[in-house]
Design an enzyme around this catalytic site. Structure first.
Site, PDB file in Angstrom:
ATOM      1  CB  SER A  99      -0.908   0.024   1.231  1.00  0.00           C
ATOM      2  OG  SER A  99      -1.577   1.261   1.352  1.00  0.00           O
ATOM      3  CE1 TYR A 136      -4.224  -2.202   4.445  1.00  0.00           C
ATOM      4  CE2 TYR A 136      -3.627   0.078   3.990  1.00  0.00           C
ATOM      5  CZ  TYR A 136      -3.949  -1.180   3.534  1.00  0.00           C
ATOM      6  OH  TYR A 136      -3.998  -1.443   2.192  1.00  0.00           O
TER       7      TYR A 136
END
Length: 257
Positions: free
Chosen positions: A143, A156
């Site tokens: 990401s 995350y």
């Protein structure tokens, strides 16, 4: 989508929708026998049918990768039924947004498990086969959150940052055995699980598509053996309106992060 011929077995996790399904279609179109992995067998079967309709090869392997022993079973069953994987693409992942003091420990543990521990377990199980066979490519879908520190992203961001480091280590330790590893880190991708761009004031056409990410994966997997890529590659929308900071800020309402 076109690429140099691809052979062998490619395991794709998170293959029931979004990026994973797009990656599976791309690798199958290029000639790989794709093993589709996710929890839900019905959407996996639909993706397999799409691959077959396009003239490709696909097999379904339902698994809850967050469960104990499932990553190891996926690799062992793939080897038993279809042969050792020449490519492993981990697209499965989970995100829960909250500030650290509000993030439930169960959400933290799930993100660390699925986004970081499961990729390690898959690598641990698949690498001996790739090393023995003299080559292979491991791709982790990371990401763009790893490029900056943003509020509400604790579990995350930590798990995806760890995934980048894992990819770098796998690449370093296995380069002399013909095995490549790369983390492909996309920005905002238009999927059913992503935030609705219209609600956040961004045009859908400004976002990446799953096929954009799949084409990057295919490019990485089909480089000649002499070519090393990454091990961390970022793929982002051109416009800053669809940037990571802008999207997280709009999504969480946080103006200080």
């Amino acid at each position: 989508m076109s690429a140099a011929g691809l052979s062998g077995v490619a395991v794709v996790t998170g293959a029931s929708s979004g990026i994973g399904a797009a990656v599976a279609r791309a690798l199958a179109d290029a000639g790989a026998h794709v093993v589709l992995v996710a929890r839900r067998i019905e959407p996996l079967s639909r993706v397999a049918e799409e691959v077959h309709a396009r003239g490709g090869r696909a097999s379904v392997l339902a698994a809850d990768l967050a469960a104990e022993g499932e990553p190891e079973r996926v690799v062992a069953q793939t080897v038993e039924l279809f042969g050792a994987p020449t490519a492993l693409v981990h697209c499965a992942g989970v995100v829960r947004l909250a500030q650290v003091h509000e993030l439930p420990p169960t959400h933290w543990e799930l993100m660390i498990r699925l986004n970081l521990t499961v990729p390690y377990l898959l690598c641990h199980a698949a690498l001996p086969y790739m090393r023995k066979n003299g080559g292979g490519t491991i791709v982790h879908i990371g990401s763009s959150i790893t490029r900056e520190t943003l509020s509400h992203t604790a579990g995350y961001a930590v798990s995806k940052q760890g995934l980048n480091v894992l990819s770098e280590l796998v690449a370093l330790e296995n380069r002399d055995h013909g095995v490549r590893a790369v983390a492909i880190c996309p920005g905002w991708v238009r999927t059913e699980l992503a935030a609705d761009p219209d609600e956040l004031g961004v045009g859908a056409e400004e976002l990446l598509t799953p096929d954009d990410v799949a084409e990057t994966v295919l490019w990485a997997v089909t480089r000649p053996p002499r070519v090393s890529v990454g091990p961390v590659l970022h793929v982002s929308p051109t416009t800053s309106r669809a940037g990571t900071r802008a999207s997280i800020t709009r999504l969480t309402g946080d103006r200080e992060g």
